[in-house]
Design an enzyme around this catalytic site. Structure first.
Site, mmCIF file in Angstrom:
data_model
loop_
_atom_site.group_PDB
_atom_site.id
_atom_site.type_symbol
_atom_site.label_atom_id
_atom_site.label_comp_id
_atom_site.label_asym_id
_atom_site.label_seq_id
_atom_site.Cartn_x
_atom_site.Cartn_y
_atom_site.Cartn_z
ATOM 1 N N LYS A 24 0.846 -1.200 0.000
ATOM 2 C CA LYS A 24 0.000 0.000 0.000
ATOM 3 C C LYS A 24 0.872 1.236 0.000
ATOM 4 O O LYS A 24 2.023 1.241 0.466
ATOM 5 C CB LYS A 24 -0.947 0.011 1.202
ATOM 6 C CG LYS A 24 -0.291 0.205 2.582
ATOM 7 C CD LYS A 24 -0.024 1.652 2.955
ATOM 8 C CE LYS A 24 0.838 1.760 4.218
ATOM 9 N NZ LYS A 24 1.384 3.122 4.427
ATOM 10 N N ASP A 36 -3.030 -1.141 9.314
ATOM 11 C CA ASP A 36 -3.088 -1.281 7.855
ATOM 12 C C ASP A 36 -3.667 -2.611 7.391
ATOM 13 O O ASP A 36 -3.882 -2.796 6.185
ATOM 14 C CB ASP A 36 -1.679 -1.139 7.255
ATOM 15 C CG ASP A 36 -1.091 0.250 7.440
ATOM 16 O OD1 ASP A 36 -1.875 1.215 7.547
ATOM 17 O OD2 ASP A 36 0.146 0.372 7.483
#
Length: 317
Positions: free
Chosen positions: A18, A153
């Site tokens: 990400k 996350d």
């Protein structure tokens, strides 16, 4: 599904890195966590995790690692109980009232301690792989709740695409990013050989920003830039509150950002807590050109598109 799973010998799940297109960080709360408002994007750099029947009494989930050349394999913990994959197995097993056992192999291409959520990607992949391997049928909502316990996350690593993250980042709302149909955003990624500790970057943020707001939001202009599908518009709103402390701790990163923009990138930014630098480019050809120019100065330069899907099964044997 259940009949097939009784003879399943391996499940391979792919999970992406990400980046944060926008990251605002608030003042530390009494519990030590910082409120954040972020826009995540999953990009086409992946770890593949394969789970097979196995494990042992003392080590229910045994880990093995195959790392790409640009990955610091020594920085990946494999001993029992030291990796987020172990914790993922524990929490998923506890949810179902059983101990999950497996031999797990990670083919790692996402840099370690690079601000790309590689550990979170592995944890998300483990949740999906172990759920399929053991035919648990865990609802998506439960997987997301377990993911939130694992780290800020991890829920996004399950979902992928482009999404807003609030709270500690674990409360995730997907955006309807038109680009996901054809992965229209092009990025050049420049990892660093030496990682950065996320806690140390946040601590430095506290020292540098004693006036940080208690609450933070994602501005409407960021959402509008995504909807525009225009790389120039998106480049103008890229932002990361952790970039200043990362650059202060690692001043050489400023040179990386300057080199990428001088090579033709629309904008460079530190990804998350760093030290990986990512560069938004206007097209596939421009991304390849920027990468070629940077390869003269940097050992590892990668090209990736986004957004891409979150953790998903790629092989089921």
């Amino acid at each position: 599904m259940s009949t097939r799973s009784r003879t399943t010998t391996a499940v391979t799940v792919r999970a992406p890195a990400k980046i944060n297109l926008y990251l605002a960080v608030g003042a530390a709360r009494p519990d030590g966590f910082h409120p954040v408002a972020t826009v995540y994007q999953a990009i086409g750099l992946y770890d593949d995790l394969t789970a097979r029947p196995g494990g042992s009494g003392t080590n229910p989930v045994r880990l093995a690692l195959h790392a790409a050349d640009h990955v610091d394999a020594g920085a990946v913990p494999l001993a029992p109980g030291t990796n987020l994959v172990h914790r993922a197995a524990q929490l998923l097993g506890a949810h179902h009232g059983r101990t999950l056992r497996a031999d797990v192999e990670i083919a790692k291409a996402v840099p370690v301690a690079g601000g790309l959520a590689g550990g979170s990607a592995d944890a998300a992949a483990a949740l999906v792989a172990l759920d399929r391997l053991h035919d648990l049928g865990t609802p998506d909502e439960a997987l997301l709740a377990i993911a939130a316990e694992l780290g800020s996350d991890v829920p996004f690593s399950l979902l992928g695409g482009t999404a807003a993250g609030v709270g500690r980042g674990e409360q995730v709302t997907p955006y309807s990013d038109p680009a996901i149909a054809d992965a229209a955003w092009w990025w050049v990624v420049v990892p660093q050989a030496l990682g950065l500790s996320t806690p140390s970057v946040y601590q430095h943020f506290d020292r540098m920003r004693p006036d940080a707001e208690e609450s933070v939001v994602v501005p409407d202009r960021v959402i509008a830039a995504l909807a525009s599908q225009d790389p120039v518009t998106l480049a103008a709103v890229l932002h990361n509150d952790l970039q200043a402390p990362a650059l202060d701790l690692r001043p050489e990163l400023a040179d990386v950002l300057a080199d990428g923009e001088a090579a033709g990138a629309l904008r460079g930014i530190v990804s998350g807590s760093g030290p990986t630098c990512v560069f938004l480019c206007g097209s596939p050809d421009e991304a390849r050109e920027v990468a070629a120019r940077l390869q003269a100065s940097y050992d590892v330069v990668l090209v990736a598109t986004g957004p891409v899907a979150g953790a998903h099964r790629v092989e089921y044997v």
